[in-house]
Write a protein that holds these residues in place. Structure first.
Motif, PDB file in Angstrom:
ATOM      1  N   GLU A  16     -20.174  30.815  34.435  1.00 17.51           N
ATOM      2  CA  GLU A  16     -19.760  32.133  34.924  1.00 17.51           C
ATOM      3  C   GLU A  16     -19.770  32.164  36.447  1.00 17.51           C
ATOM      4  OE1 GLU A  16     -21.933  35.368  33.352  1.00 17.51           O
ATOM      5  OE2 GLU A  16     -21.367  34.990  31.260  1.00 17.51           O
ATOM      6  N   GLU A  17     -18.861  32.954  37.000  1.00 22.42           N
ATOM      7  CA  GLU A  17     -18.804  33.103  38.450  1.00 22.42           C
ATOM      8  C   GLU A  17     -19.960  33.964  38.939  1.00 22.42           C
ATOM      9  OE1 GLU A  17     -15.079  34.631  39.663  1.00 22.42           O
ATOM     10  OE2 GLU A  17     -13.920  32.915  38.932  1.00 22.42           O
ATOM     11  N   GLY A  18     -20.404  33.697  40.149  1.00 20.56           N
ATOM     12  CA  GLY A  18     -21.485  34.462  40.731  1.00 20.56           C
ATOM     13  C   GLY A  18     -22.558  33.566  41.311  1.00 20.56           C
ATOM     14  N   ASP A  23     -29.559  36.581  38.456  1.00 18.54           N
ATOM     15  CA  ASP A  23     -28.941  35.353  38.968  1.00 18.54           C
ATOM     16  C   ASP A  23     -29.487  34.125  38.250  1.00 18.54           C
ATOM     17  OD1 ASP A  23     -27.513  36.890  40.747  1.00 18.54           O
ATOM     18  OD2 ASP A  23     -28.959  36.633  42.380  1.00 18.54           O
ATOM     19  N   ARG A  28     -27.858  33.718  34.785  1.00 19.12           N
ATOM     20  CA  ARG A  28     -26.403  33.592  34.703  1.00 19.12           C
ATOM     21  C   ARG A  28     -26.009  32.178  34.258  1.00 19.12           C
ATOM     22  NH1 ARG A  28     -25.426  35.527  39.238  1.00 19.12           N
ATOM     23  NH2 ARG A  28     -24.921  37.624  38.517  1.00 19.12           N
TER      24      ARG A  28
END
Length: 326
Positions: free
Chosen positions: A249-251, A242, A245
């Motif tokens: 980007e999604e998430g 995480d 990332r």
């Protein structure tokens, strides 16, 4: 006698049957013997011609039904015996406190949690030789090696467990597959008991494989032994994936304050480590530039100063956008 023979002159066939005998076999205290089973099987295997009487057909059908019940019971017993054997194998293979002090005396258990050595190990160490993750490549195929690394993540696919081992900026995939030497309980234990970011010891054979999600993408490790050296407490402040990332980007994304509050976890992110290594190699006196002005120093030098690290920390807001290097 429960079974009797009826001779049918018109069909010249002998049927061993007794409706009461078939129904009472194994019920109400009637002892079920191998001889009775053989006689019932002989009846069940008989063909039923068109001219067979309704009474004889009924006996044959009852015999076939009884044989199905017998086979079903035997299959259930075999499964129960196999399950009991697997449990015994698993219990004998694992213990919560595995004692390991010397490489010449490997634990009898093939998986489990190491117990504290309490300074009982020799000053020179246990003698076990570990291979670095970054050194795993196609030249190691067929060898049995020990690897000590962090568990980056673990996932279940069918009956197998896939473990991603991470060491600094390198990663490799290890696989647990059920076999005569690897009980299913070992796979379940790896999936449920080993927490992310725990330090583990893995012994396995290097096999050829294409793994796109790891830096060592031409091999994988067929696990033979698995031990937990240091179990990571859960839950973690955040997962390294995480924190790495990119913002576009999604998430899940981790903000700067959270990362700095749990800096020990943030520094395990492979991209963040790569930044430190580049900064260390660039600013170190041993680093030189070639004729084109390109950096020609040792980017992995461990002698990087705290000043260099602090300079990189000032750019913490863009660390998550850096691609994985190495």
């Amino acid at each position: 006698m429960l079974l009797r023979c009826v001779w049918r002159e018109s069909r010249r066939s002998c049927f061993w049957f007794s409706y009461r005998g078939i129904r009472m076999a194994g019920i109400g205290g009637t002892e079920w013997t191998a001889e009775m089973e053989a006689e019932i099987r002989a009846i069940a295997e008989r063909e039923m011609p068109e001219d067979m009487t309704a009474e004889d057909k009924k006996v044959v059908r009852e015999a076939r039904k009884k044989m199905k019940e017998i086979e079903k019971a035997k299959k259930k017993e075999r499964k129960a015996a196999a399950a009991a054997a697997a449990v015994n194998l698993a219990e004998s293979a694992r213990v919560d406190d595995v004692e390991y002090l010397d490489a010449s005396k490997e634990p009898e258990q093939i998986y489990g949690d190491y117990k504290l050595i309490q300074s009982r190990c020799a000053k020179t160490g246990s003698g076990r030789k570990f291979t670095k993750v970054e050194a795993l490549d196609a030249s190691q195929i067929g060898k049995q090696l020990w690897i000590r690394a962090r568990l980056h993540n673990v996932r279940a696919v069918a009956k197998n467990a896939f473990l991603i081992l991470r060491q600094k900026t390198s990663s490799a995939q290890a696989v647990l597959s059920p076999s005569d030497t690897i009980p299913r309980e070992m796979i379940k234990w790896a999936l449920k008991n080993i927490t992310t970011e725990s330090v583990i010891d893995v012994q396995g054979q290097i096999v050829e494989s294409e793994v796109k999600s790891c830096t060592q993408n031409t091999i994988e490790i067929a696990v033979q032994r698995l031990y937990v050296v240091s179990k990571a407490a859960q839950p973690l402040p955040f997962l390294p994936d995480d924190a790495a990332r990119p913002v576009h980007e999604e998430g899940v994304h981790v903000d700067r304050k959270t990362r700095l509050d749990a800096r020990i976890v943030d520094l395990r992110v492979q991209a963040h480590q790569a930044i430190f290594r580049i900064q260390s190699g660039k600013d170190h006196p041993a680093s030189k530039k070639d004729q084109n002005g390109a950096l020609a120093g040792n980017c992995g030098d461990r002698r990087s100063s705290l000043i260099h690290k602090v300079a990189v920390l000032k750019r913490a807001d863009c660390l998550s956008q850096v691609f994985l290097l190495g």
